[in-house]
Design a protein around this motif. Structure first.
Motif, mmCIF file in Angstrom:
data_model
loop_
_atom_site.group_PDB
_atom_site.id
_atom_site.type_symbol
_atom_site.label_atom_id
_atom_site.label_comp_id
_atom_site.label_asym_id
_atom_site.label_seq_id
_atom_site.Cartn_x
_atom_site.Cartn_y
_atom_site.Cartn_z
ATOM 1 N N CYS A 149 0.832 -1.212 0.000
ATOM 2 C CA CYS A 149 0.000 0.000 0.000
ATOM 3 C C CYS A 149 0.860 1.253 0.000
ATOM 4 O O CYS A 149 1.801 1.370 0.772
ATOM 5 C CB CYS A 149 -0.925 -0.018 1.220
ATOM 6 S SG CYS A 149 -1.800 1.523 1.474
ATOM 7 N N CYS A 152 -2.411 6.141 -0.821
ATOM 8 C CA CYS A 152 -2.900 7.207 -1.685
ATOM 9 C C CYS A 152 -4.329 7.579 -1.286
ATOM 10 O O CYS A 152 -4.875 8.556 -1.768
ATOM 11 C CB CYS A 152 -2.873 6.760 -3.137
ATOM 12 S SG CYS A 152 -4.028 5.413 -3.454
ATOM 13 N N CYS A 155 -8.862 4.322 -2.076
ATOM 14 C CA CYS A 155 -9.859 3.322 -1.671
ATOM 15 C C CYS A 155 -10.789 3.902 -0.607
ATOM 16 O O CYS A 155 -11.998 3.691 -0.638
ATOM 17 C CB CYS A 155 -9.167 2.063 -1.146
ATOM 18 S SG CYS A 155 -7.975 2.375 0.180
ATOM 19 N N CYS A 199 -7.326 0.930 -6.644
ATOM 20 C CA CYS A 199 -5.993 0.840 -6.024
ATOM 21 C C CYS A 199 -4.927 0.862 -7.111
ATOM 22 O O CYS A 199 -4.944 0.041 -8.017
ATOM 23 C CB CYS A 199 -5.893 -0.438 -5.191
ATOM 24 S SG CYS A 199 -4.288 -0.642 -4.405
#
Ligand SMILES: Cc1cc2nc3c(=O)[nH]c(=O)nc-3n(C[C@H](O)[C@H](O)[C@H](O)COP(=O)(O)O)c2cc1C
Ligand code: SF4
Ligand code: SF4
Ligand code: SF4
Ligand code: FES
Ligand code: FES
Lengths: 693, 443, 159
Positions: A149, A152, A155, A199
């Motif tokens: 991950c 950002c 999600c 994502c």
């Protein structure tokens, strides 16, 4: 529109409306600025710092994703310091990234991979240990791999802003910050997979698709979801005649960003173990597998005999069959078999609406119109459950255009969250409640009105004249259940109306009457399951069923013909708004035939001249003869959606005994198909609150 | 009952204005306050127009005492007073910048002075509600503040129609919960609203859209505490206490290797040399000053020689490429291990990085790992260069100034004291296993 | 879940201190004052606070994970916090820290077996001019010598 301002990027003079973000203005001018956290339509974050640019007179680099253009601004997007800053940002980002691309599902479609390739330094100076965290399964469809991950927050935003669910958040702090699901260790949500799709890296992956293949080994085919009536495009990833995933990476459909769990995952019924792959004929009370030629010959022969004897045929069409199939079927019934008894399960009163709007142009709303409307009136439908795309559009409209939303429903609905007013009333009282909203609706200035089965018959006309009396421009959407419920109506699978809502030469029995008629001699059911909750009164009726599964109806059949799903054939479907789109054949399944092929073969067997049963040719006939379907072919051929214009003259609607009732599916059901989707069942059986809406 | 924070008598060189009641018996009580010109500034302000109040504050040359030094009067003038939205006052009592411990003194000894400053600010922008955000570790100060607020309500200095002036004001405390980043004004506002302390995109600045998206004056405790004396003495008289362009006095925290540590009120522009030798009684053990951080650990470090010639004011420090900051002076003697100091400082910023943006989140961790190795003697020359490079790559590119706060001391220490980093190279060998353990302990 | 009458009173008054509809602002104070009674952020506490503020447990978890003082697990009856940040380091705060760890046989954010004492290496606690400093629960102790630390630990152990 705001006044345009003039500014300079990389020495080029550009113009954009005041308030435009530099990153957008550049994109429109063909100048790409890399970005992870910026995502058009979602809240601004300025977190990833990939989009830094040099601005004259600014003491430091500025994030172009939050910087509005200004008159005379001078921007550099490729200067040495900007290029160096991007490299540095990627280097920082990769310090904690496992770089396990060879085994990552996202490999080949990963934005981080692409950016490292285009903007990265090539080698990392990071030689320290990386933190490892085990991958977690959050739900039947969502897996999370924390080290991949890049935070950002896309999600988190799509789930909150886009879906209105807010099932994802961020916990911990600093490098330990982690995306977290709403139930601590698992997700309780729509399971739509939007978070996975959005994502940029392989941190969120799909339980359905993971470790199956690599993106470049699949063929990608734009299909139309075969579940609800909203008509989302889902791009099927296909390998060896197997659908491995559904998504909408190219965002070219009317659904843009959106897909619900059904569009993304519930294609899996096609390979369900109980899928019928051979025709069957009842022998000594038991269905036995036979060859296609034998089965078809038998049906043609029996139909011929019954017709010759002046027997009574009942024909019931399907809400997921194509327009071509439905058109051909009604022609087969009316012309070929000479029966007026033709119908389908009805979920919304489309004819009444078209009649009420007679003589108008552009009175029906598209999915896009909904997104742009100043006001949205929702009557009697739980959009988030029954029409996920329309619900998504409504939320987006409220978020981006501050639309005034009004809900008039029996119970609380998710759209209440964005509603200016939410009113509760049972189906019978909803129209009266709508009438109390006059001033509010007027103030909205413009309306899209969506209504479900609570408004039918005379109430539809009443609703339209009430809205007319407000004097604000309004467009309508009559909500119907499945992928081609609307097209089935338009093609004239109605006892009193032919294609394009022309009065039928002779009014026949409706579905309920056919089932209740003890004198029925033959019942032909195509892609429907009318016996799921009803009995067939006629003992002697010869029953032919075309379906993918041995449904309740198929179990009563004398002949069962295994049919192809929407993903296995071509043709067109019309969504609940009236937008036609083309199905593309994604896979072939052994032993099954498309309904249209079956009709063609039967017609030939019966020596009927009904025209060639080829999708393109039938569609040509539809375009020529069905009012409102003369849509531009190139739009459809290239995967676009074309709005039909079926509003015309008066439609004979009065005096019809009719049953109009929505199946009230939820996000996780799709009529009889539900039981054949492994994914839907996994989700239905998983623990949770939202799971069981 | 609370530990004393003061020397028995002030140093004769101190310029006592804000601290004038600190040593009075029961200095916290409203009676003490009222008996010592308390709330006179507010009564004066109540007779003035908002413009007049702001002009007075502008005339005082008061600059924000939280670290950034922004002119206070100017900041107040940005509040759109005609806006139909309510206006709010928020006090930044998060005081978490290492080396800084002055707001603690101001609250512990004279909470009413802060309340009065808030009232005046409220009057100047037509605000009628305020919150004092105090770091969670300062629970006893929150209790003290709560008591003072209760007293002020009971005696009509808070609430409706204060002292018949027709001015209403509601005030309460709000606890933090352990997060340095919540001292950053926009992160503080998020925290006040019950969220993670992640900064906001600016503009809009708090003056336009602050607490609960309404126009807000947000200042440091000391900034508000200075306002009553400004109103009482007049802006110009207050300005004259300091030097041109930077008015008044500043509470200065002497910490580190100095004989008489403590919090002192010094006129702005006070010479560093005198501050260390006269006020602080010289460097501990008669040693030499190796380095000085002038205003909290986020400021670029000064070598002893550089520091010695400077004055404690904004411009003098800016000329030396550092900052007056929050008033937390950290003095390091000749024996100080600068690698260890750099590591300890970066450990703090790594721990406190909110994690929102990439360069700060990842950069502080990487720097911590590098400095840990360098401190352990398992680094290379390349690692030293890399420390500087990474700090450069963070500076000016993060979402909020915390990234700069981490980068500035780090790059200045490694550049000014590079020889100490080099001297440690290869001094010890640690296995990779040992190393990872080391890194995880500090994590 | 019920709290002491004093805490209930505090909660009742708290809501009125924030603008109408913005009661989520109570979240951090509620959790902090409740932690004083409950000990740490139990699932029950998080759910209770979420319910009272009409927010999701996710929103509570987001916040609890963020703030250092919000305890993710049960700590000792006495929570000993030793500052090793720069100003304290210069007065050997790091040695106080190591001494405490050794004496108690526990490390950062750990609790003694008898549950009496827990240790935390803390960042600057705003006592830099009185270094080295520690906090015993909420109480500050200044200019702490190794001997004073030893005595404090012994007293706590024997309490
Ligand atoms: C990381 C960071 C931490 C900060 N911590 C504090 C603090 O603890 N107290 C404070 O008053 N200001 C702090 N500030 C400064 C505030 O953002 C803000 O500038 C200040 O409160 C404004 O008040 P002033 O103008 O009165 O100084 C911090 C800034 C940053 C970037
Ligand atoms: S999981 Fe994916 S979308 Fe969500 S924050 Fe991480 S990288 Fe972004
Ligand atoms: S909203 Fe409807 S059409 Fe779109 S993906 Fe879901 S079920 Fe399919
Ligand atoms: S610089 Fe970035 S990560 Fe660091 S505290 Fe500010 S916003 Fe958070
Ligand atoms: S795209 Fe601008 S900071 Fe992420
Ligand atoms: S450094 Fe220890 S209290 Fe500030």
């Amino acid at each position: 529109m705001a006044d345009p301002v003039t500014f300079t990027v990389n020495g080029k003079s550009l113009q954009a409306p005041a308030g435009t973000l530099v990153i957008d203005a550049c994109k429109r001018a063909g100048i790409e600025i890399p970005a992870f956290c910026y995502y058009e339509g979602l809240a601004l974050q300025a977190a990833c710092r990939m989009c830094l640019v040099e601005v004259e007179k600014a003491p430091k680099l500025l994030a172009s994703c939050t910087l509005p253009v200004a008159e005379g601004m001078v921007v550099q997007t490729e200067s040495p310091v900007v290029v160096q800053a991007r490299k540095a940002m990627l280097e920082f980002l990769l310090t904690n990234h496992p770089l396990d691309c060879p085994v990552c599902d996202k490999g080949g479609e990963c934005e981080l991979q692409d950016m490292s390739f285009r903007y990265g330094a090539g080698e990392s100076r990071f030689t320290e240990m990386k933190q490892h965290v085990d991958e977690k399964q959050w739900s039947p469809v969502v897996y999370f791999d924390a080290p991949r991950c890049i935070l950002c927050y896309r999600c988190v935003r799509i789930c909150d802003e886009g879906l209105g669910v807010k099932a994802l958040g961020v916990t911990n702090r600093g490098v330990y910050s982690e995306i977290t699901p709403n139930k601590g260790d698992h997700l309780d949500c729509d399971e739509c997979g939007a978070c996975i799709d959005i994502c940029p890296v392989g941190a969120l992956t799909s339980g359905i698709y993971r470790y199956q293949t690599r993106p470049w080994e699949m063929e990608h085919i734009g299909a139309i979801c075969s579940h609800c009536g909203d008509g989302c495009k889902t791009t099927l990833g296909v390998k060896n005649d197997e659908i491995l995933r559904g998504n909408n990476r190219d965002r070219s459909g009317i659904n843009g960003e959106f897909l619900c769990i059904k569009g993304r995952y519930a294609f899996d019924f096609v390979s369900h173990a109980e899928r019928l792959q051979s025709p069957m004929i009842r022998v000594d009370g038991k269905l036995e597998e036979v060859s296609w030629s034998k089965a078809l010959a038998f049906v043609a022969q029996r139909f011929g005999e019954i017709k010759a004897a002046g027997g009574r045929f009942g024909v019931i069409g399907g809400e997921r069959s194509t327009n071509e199939e439905n058109y051909y079927l009604q022609k087969f019934a009316r012309v070929g078999l000479g029966t007026p008894h033709i119908d389908h399960r009805r979920s919304g009163d489309v004819p009444a609406l078209l009649d009420a709007l007679h003589g108008r142009q552009g009175a029906l709303a598209t999915v896009d119109d909904l997104y742009n409307a100043k006001g949205v009136l929702i009557i009697g439908a739980d959009l988030a459950q029954q029409h996920p795309l329309l619900a998504f559009q409504t939320r987006a409209d409220s978020r981006h255009h501050q639309a005034k939303v009004f809900t008039v429903t029996e119970g609380p609905v998710r759209e209440d969250k964005v509603a200016a007013k939410k009113l509760r009333a049972g189906p019978a009282g909803q129209l009266a409640v709508v009438k109390t909203l006059g001033e509010d609706l007027k103030a909205a200035g413009e309306l899209v009105v969506l209504f479900g089965d609570s408004i039918q018959g005379a109430a539809v006309g009443e609703l339209v004249s009430f809205i007319d009396s407000l004097g604000v421009p309004a467009k309508y959407i009559c909500l119907v259940d499945y992928s081609n419920s609307r097209g089935t109506c338009d093609m004239g699978l109605l006892p009193h109306l032919g294609p394009g809502y022309q009065a039928a030469a002779q009014t026949g029995m409706g579905q309920a009457e056919m089932l209740a008629d003890p004198a029925l001699d033959a019942l032909w059911v195509v892609g429907a399951n009318p016996l799921a909750g009803a009995a067939l009164a006629s003992q002697q009726a010869f029953v032919v069923v075309q379906d993918m599964f041995l449904t309740e109806t198929a179990q009563r059949a004398d002949v069962v013909l295994p049919s192809a799903s929407a993903y296995e054939k071509t043709g067109t479907v019309t969504n609940t708004c009236g937008q036609v789109q083309r199905l593309r054949k994604a896979i072939s399944v052994m032993g099954v035939k498309a309904d249209l092929d079956i009709f063609g073969l039967l017609a030939r067997g019966m020596r009927l001249d009904l025209g060639r049963a080829v999708p393109d040719q039938v569609f040509e006939e539809i375009r020529a003869s069905v009012h409102g379907y003369n849509v531009p072919l190139p739009v459809i051929a290239t995967g676009g959606a074309a709005m039909t214009d079926p509003v015309h003259g008066r439609i004979p609607v009065a005096g019809q005994a009719q049953v109009i009732q929505s199946a009230r599916d939820t996000l996780f059901t799709s009529g009889s198909l539900t039981r054949y989707s492994k994914t839907l069942n996994l989700v239905l059986e998983a623990p949770g609150e939202l799971y069981k809406p | 009952m609370y530990p004393s924070l003061l020397h028995e008598t002030p140093h004769p060189d101190e310029q006592i204005v804000l601290g004038k009641r600190f040593r009075l018996p029961d200095s916290r009580r409203i009676d003490t306050y009222l008996a010592s010109e308390g709330y006179q500034g507010f009564l004066k302000a109540a007779q003035m127009t908002p413009e007049q109040i702001i002009d007075e504050v502008k005339a005082s040359n008061l600059r924000g005492r939280g670290g950034a030094g922004f002119p206070t009067g100017l900041k107040w003038s940005f509040v759109p007073r005609q806006s139909p939205k309510p206006k709010y006052i928020v006090v930044n009592g998060d005081e978490s910048e290492p080396g800084t411990c002055k707001d603690r003194v101001l609250i512990q000894y004279d909470p009413h002075q802060l309340i009065e400053g808030i009232l005046i600010a409220g009057r100047s922008v037509d605000a009628h509600r305020g919150w004092i955000y105090i770091r969670g570790e300062y629970r006893y100060l929150i209790d003290i503040m709560d008591e003072a607020i209760a007293e002020a309500y009971a005696r009509g200095w808070l609430g409706k129609n204060i002292q018949g002036t027709g001015f209403d004001f509601e005030l309460s405390t709000h606890t933090g919960a352990g997060a340095y980043e919540c001292g950053e004004e926009s992160a503080l506002l998020e925290s006040l609203e019950g969220k993670r302390g992640v900064p906001r995109i600016r503009p809009p600045f708090p003056a336009v859209s602050g607490a609960f998206q309404c126009p807000t004056i947000l200042n440091n405790v000391e900034t508000f505490a200075a306002v009553p004396s400004i109103l009482r003495m007049g802006g110009q008289a207050w300005a004259a206490l300091g030097i041109p362009k930077a008015g008044g006095t500043k509470l200065t925290c002497l910490t580190g290797h100095v004989n008489r540590m403590g919090v002192y009120e010094l006129a702005l522009g006070y010479p560093v040399r005198k501050m260390i030798e006269d006020i602080g009684g010289g460097i501990r053990g008669g040693k030499k000053l190796k380095a000085m951080i002038p205003g909290g650990s986020s400021c670029p470090i000064l070598t002893g020689e550089e520091a010695w010639e400077l004055n404690m004011d904004y411009d003098s420090m800016a000329k030396a490429k550092t900052m007056l900051g929050s008033g937390g002076v950290v003095l390091m003697d000749e024996d100080t291990d600068m690698v260890k100091a750099a590591l300890r400082i970066i450990r703090f910023y790594q721990h406190e990085s909110c994690g929102w943006c990439i360069p700060c989140r990842e950069g502080t961790m990487w720097l911590k790992k590098l400095l840990t190795r360098l401190d352990e003697g398992v680094g290379t020359v390349k690692d030293i260069d890399l420390v500087g490079d990474l700090a450069d790559n963070m500076l000016g590119r993060t979402f909020c100034p915390l990234g700069d706060a981490a980068a500035m001391p780090t790059m200045s220490i490694v550049r000014k004291f590079r020889h100490e980093f080099e001297a440690k190279l290869g001094r010890k060998t640690v296995s990779m296993a040992g190393l990872s353990q080391l890194v995880s302990i500090t994590g | 879940m019920t709290f002491s009458p004093e805490l209930e009173k505090r909660f009742a008054e708290m809501a009125a201190k924030y603008p109408e509809g913005r009661q989520k602002a109570c979240l951090i104070p509620m959790l902090m004052y409740a932690q004083d009674e409950v000990g740490h952020m139990t699932e029950e506490l998080k759910e209770e606070v979420a319910k009272r503020l009409n927010i999701s447990v996710l929103e509570v978890n987001e916040v609890v994970g963020y703030y250092t003082m919000m305890r993710k697990k049960r700590m000792g009856k006495t929570h000993l916090q030793i500052c090793t940040n720069i100003s304290c380091l210069l007065w050997d705060g790091d040695q106080l820290w190591e001494r405490a760890c050794q004496k108690l046989g526990i490390g950062h954010n750990e609790v003694t077996a008898d549950g009496k004492i827990s240790l935390e290496e803390v960042e600057c606690i705003g006592a830099c001019s009185w270094a080295p400093a520690i906090q015993v629960n909420y109480d500050f102790q200044h200019h702490v010598t190794p001997e004073q630390l030893d005595k404090l630990i012994d007293d706590l152990r024997n309490a």
